[in-house]
Design an enzyme around this catalytic site. Structure first.
Site, PDB file in Angstrom:
ATOM      1  N   TRP A  65     121.933  52.291 -12.366  1.00 53.47           N
ATOM      2  CA  TRP A  65     121.940  53.267 -11.267  1.00 53.47           C
ATOM      3  C   TRP A  65     122.789  54.482 -11.609  1.00 53.47           C
ATOM      4  O   TRP A  65     122.449  55.610 -11.224  1.00 53.47           O
ATOM      5  CB  TRP A  65     122.392  52.625  -9.960  1.00 53.47           C
ATOM      6  CG  TRP A  65     121.458  51.542  -9.495  1.00 53.47           C
ATOM      7  CD1 TRP A  65     121.763  50.227  -9.306  1.00 53.47           C
ATOM      8  CD2 TRP A  65     120.059  51.683  -9.189  1.00 53.47           C
ATOM      9  NE1 TRP A  65     120.642  49.547  -8.896  1.00 53.47           N
ATOM     10  CE2 TRP A  65     119.581  50.407  -8.817  1.00 53.47           C
ATOM     11  CE3 TRP A  65     119.156  52.752  -9.197  1.00 53.47           C
ATOM     12  CZ2 TRP A  65     118.250  50.180  -8.446  1.00 53.47           C
ATOM     13  CZ3 TRP A  65     117.834  52.515  -8.827  1.00 53.47           C
ATOM     14  CH2 TRP A  65     117.400  51.253  -8.463  1.00 53.47           C
TER      15      TRP A  65
ATOM     16  N   ASP B 289     128.560  56.324  -5.460  1.00 50.76           N
ATOM     17  CA  ASP B 289     127.446  55.554  -4.905  1.00 50.76           C
ATOM     18  C   ASP B 289     127.989  54.169  -4.550  1.00 50.76           C
ATOM     19  O   ASP B 289     128.378  53.398  -5.432  1.00 50.76           O
ATOM     20  CB  ASP B 289     126.342  55.458  -5.971  1.00 50.76           C
ATOM     21  CG  ASP B 289     125.188  54.546  -5.567  1.00 50.76           C
ATOM     22  OD1 ASP B 289     125.225  53.934  -4.492  1.00 50.76           O
ATOM     23  OD2 ASP B 289     124.231  54.453  -6.376  1.00 50.76           O
TER      24      ASP B 289
ATOM     25  N   LYS C 145     121.094  47.350   1.106  1.00 52.83           N
ATOM     26  CA  LYS C 145     121.796  46.310   0.375  1.00 52.83           C
ATOM     27  C   LYS C 145     122.712  45.531   1.326  1.00 52.83           C
ATOM     28  O   LYS C 145     122.588  44.337   1.467  1.00 52.83           O
ATOM     29  CB  LYS C 145     122.627  46.921  -0.771  1.00 52.83           C
ATOM     30  CG  LYS C 145     121.830  47.807  -1.719  1.00 52.83           C
ATOM     31  CD  LYS C 145     120.870  47.040  -2.601  1.00 52.83           C
ATOM     32  CE  LYS C 145     119.776  47.880  -3.212  1.00 52.83           C
ATOM     33  NZ  LYS C 145     120.193  48.831  -4.214  1.00 52.83           N
TER      34      LYS C 145
HETATM   35  C1  LIG Z   1     119.564  49.803  -5.013  1.00 48.74           C
HETATM   36  C2  LIG Z   1     120.497  50.832  -5.527  1.00 48.74           C
HETATM   37  C3  LIG Z   1     120.094  52.158  -5.702  1.00 48.74           C
HETATM   38  C4  LIG Z   1     118.684  52.620  -5.432  1.00 48.74           C
HETATM   39  O1  LIG Z   1     118.413  52.621  -4.100  1.00 48.74           O
HETATM   40  P1  LIG Z   1     117.061  53.199  -3.479  1.00 48.74           P
HETATM   41  O2  LIG Z   1     117.426  53.351  -2.051  1.00 48.74           O
HETATM   42  O3  LIG Z   1     116.006  52.174  -3.732  1.00 48.74           O
HETATM   43  O4  LIG Z   1     116.761  54.477  -4.143  1.00 48.74           O
HETATM   44  C5  LIG Z   1     121.035  53.065  -6.141  1.00 48.74           C
HETATM   45  N1  LIG Z   1     122.297  52.700  -6.393  1.00 48.74           N
HETATM   46  C6  LIG Z   1     122.710  51.423  -6.245  1.00 48.74           C
HETATM   47  C7  LIG Z   1     124.133  51.073  -6.545  1.00 48.74           C
HETATM   48  C8  LIG Z   1     121.830  50.464  -5.808  1.00 48.74           C
HETATM   49  O5  LIG Z   1     122.249  49.192  -5.659  1.00 48.74           O
END
Ligand SMILES: *Cc1c(COP(=O)(O)O)cnc(C)c1O
Length: 360
Positions: free
Chosen positions: A101, A171, A195
């Site tokens: 990511w 993030d 998540k």
């Molecule tokens: C799942 C995830 C993403 C991607 O998320 P989307 O909403 O599917 O674009 C980005 N960063 C992290 C840390 C993730 O766990």
């Protein structure tokens, strides 16, 4: 009805109380005669829902008044582009590569300017967080970017990087609301809610007010300018109404659980059960360096692909689902977010011990 223990990395398990409440309100939300799914986002009823969700989030995370809370669409992946579009005044930024990511965000930033790799843990399959105490940050960088909890590899920053005064962008998709954070340490902190917070369809971004300006990169779509969203309280267009409503319920549930300090304790207790088992097992082993271990995502292997597959199959049959590791990594991964009860982890460990006894 029989519910499974769902170890999915996302979309993931939600608190049962929240699902039950939503079910009870499905046909008639608090006397409105409508489901929240059917409501105008401009209605008074809905306005109260989104405002209250924001207020509860602010309480939970102790978000200072000079930070805006935005409810956005497009997932974390679209936000990867919004970061450079809104922040790359000098067209240069530093990225710390701790997994897929972080790498995707870095590659996206390269479309818009110079993205510099400040540190990486690619040399050991992203199984640790690199030392970030003295990064090669230069004066012309607009920000420093991290992925704080690496969902796929199961690592987490225990100390934030020294950004040498630069804005920190983080993030937190997979550790959102899993423990308290000091929002003032960040310029921008954001995550996809699917998540650890709610159903898919929404990204929550917490952004310091002075970083929300009209000066975006040329060609930035109106929807992707933070200013547009902030000026309209996330209601510039139709927001993901139902997702925000469920997130609001999760915030209330977290408050009832005692807030983020209590969640941290609870999550530490859960993760310890699994890590202790892995550390003492003769068959299973964790793949992450102990100092970098995530409380949320726990990858592990047997060292034998056939045995891994057998384990996943038997676990699924026994009601422990979505334990297969990410397709790029293999092995297993147990995601044990806020909504996973401690019994789920205890029972998984019992199942693993039993599997070990039969297959060692
Ligand atoms: C799942 C995830 C993403 C991607 O998320 P989307 O909403 O599917 O674009 C980005 N960063 C992290 C840390 C993730 O766990």
């Amino acid at each position: 009805m029989s519910r499974v223990y769902n170890f999915s990395a996302g979309p993931a398990m939600l608190p049962e109380d929240v699902l039950k409440e939503a079910a009870a309100e499905m046909l008639d939300y608090q006397g409105s005669g409508q489901s929240v799914m059917e409501m105008s986002h401009r209605s008074k009823v809905y306005d109260a829902i989104i405002k209250e969700a924001e207020k509860d989030l602010r309480d939970l995370m102790n978000i200072p008044d000079n930070y805006k809370v935005l409810f956005l669409q497009g997932g974390a992946s679209l936000f990867f582009a919004q970061v450079p579009m809104n922040l790359m005044k000098n067209k240069k930024a530093g990225y710390i590569l701790t997994g897929q990511w972080a790498k995707k965000a870095y590659q996206e930033a390269k479309i818009y300017g110079e993205a510099v790799e400040l540190a990486s843990s690619a040399d050991k399959t992203f199984s640790y967080i690199p030392d970030c105490s003295n990064l090669p940050i230069t004066d012309d960088m607009d920000y420093v970017y991290i992925c704080e909890n690496n969902t796929i590899y199961g690592t987490k920053y225990k100390i934030l990087p020294d950004t040498k005064g630069k804005i920190l962008v983080s993030d937190i998709s997979s550790c959102f609301l899993s423990e308290p954070i000091d929002v003032t340490k960040y310029g921008v902190v954001y995550g996809g809610v699917q998540k650890n917070v709610g159903p898919a369809g929404c990204v929550i971004a917490i952004i310091r007010e002075d970083l929300i300006t009209d000066e975006c990169l040329p060609g930035t779509p109106t929807m992707m300018k933070w200013k547009t969203q902030a000026d309209n309280d996330s209601l510039y267009n139709t927001p993901p109404c139902y997702t925000i409503y469920i997130c609001g319920k999760v915030f209330k549930w977290l408050k009832k659980m005692g807030g983020l300090e209590a969640m941290k304790k609870h999550n530490e207790e859960k993760a310890k059960i699994l890590y202790d088992f892995l550390d003492n097992s003769k068959l299973f082993k964790g793949t992450v360096e102990p100092a970098s271990r995530s409380l949320m995502n726990v990858p592990f292997v047997t060292g034998n692909e056939e045995l891994d597959a057998k384990f996943v199959k038997e676990a699924t049959a026994a009601g422990f689902v979505n334990l297969k590791g990410h397709r790029t990594v293999g092995g297993m991964r147990a995601s044990i977010y806020n909504a996973m009860p401690i019994e789920g982890v205890k029972k998984l460990v019992e199942f693993m011990a039993d599997f070990e006894a039969k297959n060692a």
